[in-house]
Design a protein around this motif. Structure first.
Motif, PDB file in Angstrom:
ATOM      1  N   ALA A 287       4.743  -5.062  12.907  1.00 55.33           N
ATOM      2  CA  ALA A 287       5.417  -4.876  11.615  1.00 55.33           C
ATOM      3  C   ALA A 287       6.871  -4.456  11.795  1.00 55.33           C
ATOM      4  CB  ALA A 287       4.676  -3.828  10.791  1.00 55.33           C
ATOM      5  N   ARG A 288       7.723  -4.914  10.900  1.00 52.94           N
ATOM      6  CA  ARG A 288       9.103  -4.425  10.880  1.00 52.94           C
ATOM      7  C   ARG A 288       9.092  -2.976  10.421  1.00 52.94           C
ATOM      8  NH1 ARG A 288      13.681  -7.806   7.855  1.00 52.94           N
ATOM      9  NH2 ARG A 288      13.461  -8.985   9.802  1.00 52.94           N
ATOM     10  N   ARG A 289       9.798  -2.146  11.152  1.00 56.62           N
ATOM     11  CA  ARG A 289       9.867  -0.721  10.822  1.00 56.62           C
ATOM     12  C   ARG A 289      11.181  -0.437  10.111  1.00 56.62           C
ATOM     13  NH1 ARG A 289       6.870   2.736  14.889  1.00 56.62           N
ATOM     14  NH2 ARG A 289       5.574   1.314  16.116  1.00 56.62           N
ATOM     15  N   VAL A 290      11.094   0.218   8.959  1.00 56.53           N
ATOM     16  CA  VAL A 290      12.290   0.611   8.213  1.00 56.53           C
ATOM     17  C   VAL A 290      12.130   2.071   7.800  1.00 56.53           C
ATOM     18  CG1 VAL A 290      13.812   0.127   6.261  1.00 56.53           C
ATOM     19  CG2 VAL A 290      12.476  -1.740   7.293  1.00 56.53           C
TER      20      VAL A 290
ATOM     21  N   VAL B 260       0.847  -1.192   0.000  1.00 54.04           N
ATOM     22  CA  VAL B 260       0.000   0.000   0.000  1.00 54.04           C
ATOM     23  C   VAL B 260       0.883   1.241   0.000  1.00 54.04           C
ATOM     24  CG1 VAL B 260      -1.868   1.235   1.153  1.00 54.04           C
ATOM     25  CG2 VAL B 260      -1.719  -1.263   1.341  1.00 54.04           C
ATOM     26  N   ASP B 261       0.736   2.066  -1.025  1.00 53.44           N
ATOM     27  CA  ASP B 261       1.517   3.307  -1.136  1.00 53.44           C
ATOM     28  C   ASP B 261       0.764   4.461  -0.468  1.00 53.44           C
ATOM     29  OD1 ASP B 261       3.519   5.052  -1.861  1.00 53.44           O
ATOM     30  OD2 ASP B 261       2.863   5.265  -3.940  1.00 53.44           O
ATOM     31  N   GLU B 262       1.500   5.503  -0.059  1.00 54.69           N
ATOM     32  CA  GLU B 262       0.924   6.704   0.569  1.00 54.69           C
ATOM     33  C   GLU B 262       0.003   6.339   1.730  1.00 54.69           C
ATOM     34  OE1 GLU B 262       2.049   9.510  -0.152  1.00 54.69           O
ATOM     35  OE2 GLU B 262       2.648   9.604  -2.247  1.00 54.69           O
ATOM     36  N   PHE B 263       0.477   5.428   2.570  1.00 54.97           N
ATOM     37  CA  PHE B 263      -0.383   4.898   3.635  1.00 54.97           C
ATOM     38  C   PHE B 263      -0.806   5.974   4.630  1.00 54.97           C
ATOM     39  CE2 PHE B 263      -1.109   2.446   7.612  1.00 54.97           C
ATOM     40  CZ  PHE B 263      -2.136   1.628   7.160  1.00 54.97           C
ATOM     41  N   GLN B 264      -0.005   7.044   4.740  1.00 53.74           N
ATOM     42  CA  GLN B 264      -0.376   8.107   5.689  1.00 53.74           C
ATOM     43  C   GLN B 264      -1.691   8.777   5.295  1.00 53.74           C
ATOM     44  OE1 GLN B 264       2.111   8.536   3.469  1.00 53.74           O
ATOM     45  NE2 GLN B 264       1.516  10.362   2.313  1.00 53.74           N
ATOM     46  N   ASP B 265      -2.113   8.618   4.040  1.00 58.17           N
ATOM     47  CA  ASP B 265      -3.340   9.265   3.564  1.00 58.17           C
ATOM     48  C   ASP B 265      -4.586   8.402   3.729  1.00 58.17           C
ATOM     49  OD1 ASP B 265      -1.885  11.500   2.828  1.00 58.17           O
ATOM     50  OD2 ASP B 265      -1.580  10.820   0.770  1.00 58.17           O
TER      51      ASP B 265
ATOM     52  N   VAL C 258      -7.421  -2.574   4.408  1.00 58.94           N
ATOM     53  CA  VAL C 258      -6.069  -3.131   4.503  1.00 58.94           C
ATOM     54  C   VAL C 258      -5.998  -4.118   5.671  1.00 58.94           C
ATOM     55  CG1 VAL C 258      -3.640  -2.592   4.950  1.00 58.94           C
ATOM     56  CG2 VAL C 258      -4.999  -1.096   3.466  1.00 58.94           C
ATOM     57  N   GLU C 259      -6.545  -3.729   6.803  1.00 56.13           N
ATOM     58  CA  GLU C 259      -6.509  -4.554   8.006  1.00 56.13           C
ATOM     59  C   GLU C 259      -7.165  -5.908   7.775  1.00 56.13           C
ATOM     60  OE1 GLU C 259      -7.201  -3.466  12.626  1.00 56.13           O
ATOM     61  OE2 GLU C 259      -8.957  -3.161  11.320  1.00 56.13           O
ATOM     62  N   LEU C 260      -8.297  -5.932   7.094  1.00 55.87           N
ATOM     63  CA  LEU C 260      -9.006  -7.188   6.836  1.00 55.87           C
ATOM     64  C   LEU C 260      -8.176  -8.118   5.962  1.00 55.87           C
ATOM     65  CD1 LEU C 260     -12.599  -5.742   6.332  1.00 55.87           C
ATOM     66  CD2 LEU C 260     -11.869  -7.299   8.166  1.00 55.87           C
ATOM     67  N   HIS C 261      -7.402  -7.556   5.046  1.00 57.37           N
ATOM     68  CA  HIS C 261      -6.535  -8.404   4.215  1.00 57.37           C
ATOM     69  C   HIS C 261      -5.347  -8.924   5.017  1.00 57.37           C
ATOM     70  CE1 HIS C 261      -8.883  -6.776   0.855  1.00 57.37           C
ATOM     71  NE2 HIS C 261      -8.524  -7.899   0.242  1.00 57.37           N
ATOM     72  N   ALA C 262      -4.829  -8.110   5.926  1.00 61.00           N
ATOM     73  CA  ALA C 262      -3.750  -8.588   6.795  1.00 61.00           C
ATOM     74  C   ALA C 262      -4.254  -9.717   7.689  1.00 61.00           C
ATOM     75  CB  ALA C 262      -3.211  -7.441   7.643  1.00 61.00           C
ATOM     76  N   MET C 263      -5.467  -9.562   8.189  1.00 60.58           N
ATOM     77  CA  MET C 263      -6.049 -10.583   9.064  1.00 60.58           C
ATOM     78  C   MET C 263      -6.366 -11.874   8.305  1.00 60.58           C
ATOM     79  SD  MET C 263      -8.530  -7.974  11.191  1.00 60.58           S
ATOM     80  CE  MET C 263      -9.485  -9.248  12.006  1.00 60.58           C
ATOM     81  N   SER C 264      -6.554 -11.759   6.992  1.00 58.74           N
ATOM     82  CA  SER C 264      -6.881 -12.953   6.205  1.00 58.74           C
ATOM     83  C   SER C 264      -5.638 -13.700   5.730  1.00 58.74           C
ATOM     84  CB  SER C 264      -7.741 -12.566   4.999  1.00 58.74           C
ATOM     85  OG  SER C 264      -6.949 -11.884   4.036  1.00 58.74           O
ATOM     86  N   GLY C 265      -4.452 -13.186   6.053  1.00 54.16           N
ATOM     87  CA  GLY C 265      -3.242 -13.938   5.745  1.00 54.16           C
ATOM     88  C   GLY C 265      -2.240 -13.260   4.831  1.00 54.16           C
ATOM     89  N   ALA C 266      -2.567 -12.124   4.269  1.00 53.04           N
ATOM     90  CA  ALA C 266      -1.621 -11.434   3.392  1.00 53.04           C
ATOM     91  C   ALA C 266      -0.510 -10.788   4.216  1.00 53.04           C
ATOM     92  CB  ALA C 266      -2.337 -10.371   2.567  1.00 53.04           C
TER      93      ALA C 266
ATOM     94  N   ARG D 179      -1.030   8.523  13.324  1.00 53.52           N
ATOM     95  CA  ARG D 179      -1.810   7.587  14.153  1.00 53.52           C
ATOM     96  C   ARG D 179      -2.056   6.267  13.420  1.00 53.52           C
ATOM     97  NH1 ARG D 179      -7.471   7.716  14.915  1.00 53.52           N
ATOM     98  NH2 ARG D 179      -7.503   9.669  13.743  1.00 53.52           N
ATOM     99  N   GLY D 180      -2.399   6.335  12.143  1.00 49.89           N
ATOM    100  CA  GLY D 180      -2.650   5.127  11.375  1.00 49.89           C
ATOM    101  C   GLY D 180      -1.396   4.290  11.170  1.00 49.89           C
ATOM    102  N   MET D 181      -0.277   4.960  10.910  1.00 57.06           N
ATOM    103  CA  MET D 181       0.978   4.242  10.695  1.00 57.06           C
ATOM    104  C   MET D 181       1.438   3.547  11.979  1.00 57.06           C
ATOM    105  SD  MET D 181       2.880   7.015   8.201  1.00 57.06           S
ATOM    106  CE  MET D 181       4.305   5.980   7.820  1.00 57.06           C
ATOM    107  N   GLU D 182       1.347   4.262  13.109  1.00 62.14           N
ATOM    108  CA  GLU D 182       1.735   3.673  14.385  1.00 62.14           C
ATOM    109  C   GLU D 182       0.805   2.522  14.763  1.00 62.14           C
ATOM    110  OE1 GLU D 182       4.163   4.193  17.026  1.00 62.14           O
ATOM    111  OE2 GLU D 182       5.153   4.791  15.177  1.00 62.14           O
ATOM    112  N   ASN D 183      -0.468   2.696  14.515  1.00 63.08           N
ATOM    113  CA  ASN D 183      -1.442   1.664  14.866  1.00 63.08           C
ATOM    114  C   ASN D 183      -1.196   0.390  14.065  1.00 63.08           C
ATOM    115  OD1 ASN D 183      -3.885   1.022  16.451  1.00 63.08           O
ATOM    116  ND2 ASN D 183      -4.826   0.764  14.445  1.00 63.08           N
ATOM    117  N   PHE D 184      -0.906   0.549  12.761  1.00 66.54           N
ATOM    118  CA  PHE D 184      -0.626  -0.622  11.938  1.00 66.54           C
ATOM    119  C   PHE D 184       0.619  -1.350  12.443  1.00 66.54           C
ATOM    120  CE2 PHE D 184       1.834  -2.582   8.541  1.00 66.54           C
ATOM    121  CZ  PHE D 184       0.912  -3.485   8.038  1.00 66.54           C
TER     122      PHE D 184
END
Length: 568
Positions: free
Chosen positions: A246-249, A191-196, A205-213, A235-240
């Motif tokens: 998640a690995r932070r880079v 997902v690009d430009e996630f801050q937006d 996005v969350e539902l796809h992460a929960m489904s295994g992606a 807030r969204g980036m920190e929450n994710f």
């Protein structure tokens, strides 16, 4: 592919778990994303999703990914905007009916709903109310006007067998939550430009992460400038990152700005508290320039900007003038036209295309005698009704002339309307006499005064004044000036000076940037949170590759952001 990446970019590309990539300005995030997706697609068992925020970005991303991938990878790449991917889900068996309402459909339905319920709202005021509710998953406080409006509008859509643009994502999320719609079977989602992302997009996005992606989100909390659209930003980036471990880079290498520009921008953004810490490095090194300049008024500023950038454009370098709001670009456009500089106004409507601008040009051509029709629109500006104008034409025919007051009253005009008509025709005769003596400036000032006398609202006043400012800076008969102005040099051609707003500049870059009117009350705008205004100013500063000028006019205090940059 990996050889072309720096260590942090490579880490993002090789990570095979949830990942938060914090990509500063000019960090090569598109290259990083394209490389990562191409590497993932090299696995014949993969199905990779790539989400962007605009169609143009989606097209560019797809081109770069497929350029790096094998021919068979295309069928395993599912890319597009949030809404286009959600729309595909709705079209599958079990999905909702998805005949999409056009803008015209939405406007018509909303207008009818507002009229039926007696709401004293304009359609353009109702639209953001509806959008805000849909971003909040359709939740709204029962019994409020907003609830009544929303429910009535949704019922109108349903009666007509339609959904609107915002419904695509809302219904997709609701369907996945209920089990009626399955998430995409992605092995990986980028997902690009996630801050937006707003809450609805975040949930998708969350539902796809929960489904295994495995989800990789890429963004920069310091470039989150759409809070008014409910963008989650930091807030969204920190929450994710915390929710999915998640690995932070941090991608802190900047390949765009010279060190002087990046350092000044960094000094500004560090004043925000809620942000992800990051160290930015200007890989191009020193050699740039950042200046702050003060001018007597907005036209002195505009002239200085155009004259400073004109030789750079002639040398084949890219240049842009950025403003906090579109209105601030009006005097700059007028100077571009009077100086004969090729420009492209990328944000908002050109001043001469606004109704008041077209009306003033029409009146000046009548004054000049090169046009003999169009007085109806001019008289309507003064408040004369269609019925009054029809009565006048029945008396005089196509050509309107001065008449005795009693004759005008006899055909049904009120005393006040007859007086106003006679007053205008008298002034028109005076303006025409002035132009015959080549006293164009006096005639133009008279037209300006008359039009401002009947202008309704600040927008109309600004448009009339801006049109006057453009025309007054040219010489010769009015028809010659207007003919020159009507040559459409406002095209996105190579070598044109770009005039745009700070918001619209996001994602773009130029060799030389001029930020105009960096003053308190302009930026930061008091109606917007200071932290978001600071991020917006940071975005504007980091559009510049080699030089940056920040200008102000003397009647207003210098913006606190200029002071923070240490260039005041």
């Amino acid at each position: 592919m990996l050889d072309g990446l720096n260590p942090q970019q490579r880490e993002v590309a090789e990570t095979r778990r949830h990942c938060l990539a914090v990509a500063g300005p000019g960090a090569g995030k598109t290259k990083t994303i394209a490389t990562k997706v191409a590497l993932l697609l090299s696995d014949p068992e993969s199905l990779v999703g790539a989400v962007t925020f605009s169609k143009d970005a989606a097209v560019e991303m797809r081109h770069r990914i497929l350029k790096l991938s094998s021919p068979d990878a295309k069928r395993r790449l599912v890319d597009g905007t949030f809404h286009s991917l959600a729309f595909r889900q709705l079209r599958k068996p079990g999905g909702a009916k998805c005949d999409i309402a056009s803008d015209g459909d939405r406007t018509g339905l909303l207008a009818r709903v507002l009229a039926e319920h007696g709401f004293n709202w304009k359609v353009e005021e109702a639209v953001p109310v509806i959008e805000k509710i849909k971003t909040n998953f359709g939740r709204v406080t029962a019994g409020t006007q907003e609830a009544v409006l929303y429910n009535a509008y949704q019922q109108a859509l349903e009666r007509n067998g339609k959904i609107d643009f915002q419904d695509m994502l809302r219904l997709s999320v609701a369907g996945m939550e209920s089990g009626d719609i399955k998430p995409y079977a992605f092995t990986d989602l980028i997902v690009d430009e996630f801050q937006d992302t707003d809450p609805l997009q975040y949930r998708w996005v969350e539902l796809h992460a929960m489904s295994g992606a495995h989800v990789t989100v890429v963004g920069d909390d310091d470039q989150s400038i759409y809070g008014f659209r409910a963008a989650l930003g930091f807030r969204g980036m920190e929450n994710f990152a915390s929710s999915f471990e998640a690995r932070r880079v941090v991608l802190g290498s900047n390949y765009r700005c010279r060190d002087e520009i990046l350092s000044a921008a960094d000094r500004v953004i560090r004043n925000n508290v809620d942000r992800i810490p990051k160290r930015l490095v200007a890989e191009r090194g020193a050699g740039g320039a950042v200046q702050s300049q003060r001018f007597d008024d907005e036209y002195a500023d505009a002239v200085a900007a155009v004259e400073a950038l004109q030789p750079k454009l002639a040398a084949g370098q890219s240049c842009a003038i950025l403003a906090r709001t579109n209105r601030i670009l009006d005097p700059i456009e007028s100077v571009c036209r009077s100086h004969g500089v090729n420009y492209y106004r990328a944000s908002g409507q050109s001043v001469l295309n606004r109704p008041q601008g077209a009306l003033m040009c029409n009146l000046l051509e009548i004054v000049q005698g090169t046009k003999h029709n169009g007085l109806d629109a001019v008289l309507a500006h003064s408040g004369m009704s269609t019925g009054d104008l029809s009565a006048i034409h029945r008396l005089m025919g196509a050509t309107l002339v001065q008449q005795q007051k009693k004759e005008l009253v006899a055909i049904g005009l009120s005393e006040d309307t007859a007086t106003a008509y006679r007053g205008f025709m008298k002034r028109l005769s005076e303006w025409q006499a002035l132009t015959s003596r080549q006293a164009y400036s006096l005639a133009l000032e008279g037209v300006l005064e008359w039009m401002l006398g009947y202008a309704k609202g600040d927008t109309a006043i600004r448009a009339i004044q801006a049109t006057y400012d453009v025309i007054s800076r040219l010489n010769g008969p009015f028809n010659d000036r207007i003919e020159f102005l009507e040559r459409d040099n406002n095209k996105p051609v190579e070598g044109a000076l770009i005039l745009t707003t700070m918001h619209s500049s996001k994602g773009l870059e130029w060799d030389h940037v001029w930020i105009t009117r960096a003053e308190e009350g302009v930026v930061p705008d008091e109606k917007s949170p200071e932290s978001e205004e600071r991020r917006l100013f940071y975005v504007a500063m980091t559009r510049a590759r080699d030089s940056l000028v920040i200008s102000t006019i003397r009647k207003n205090p210098v913006s606190r952001f200029v002071i923070e940059s240490e260039r005041s």
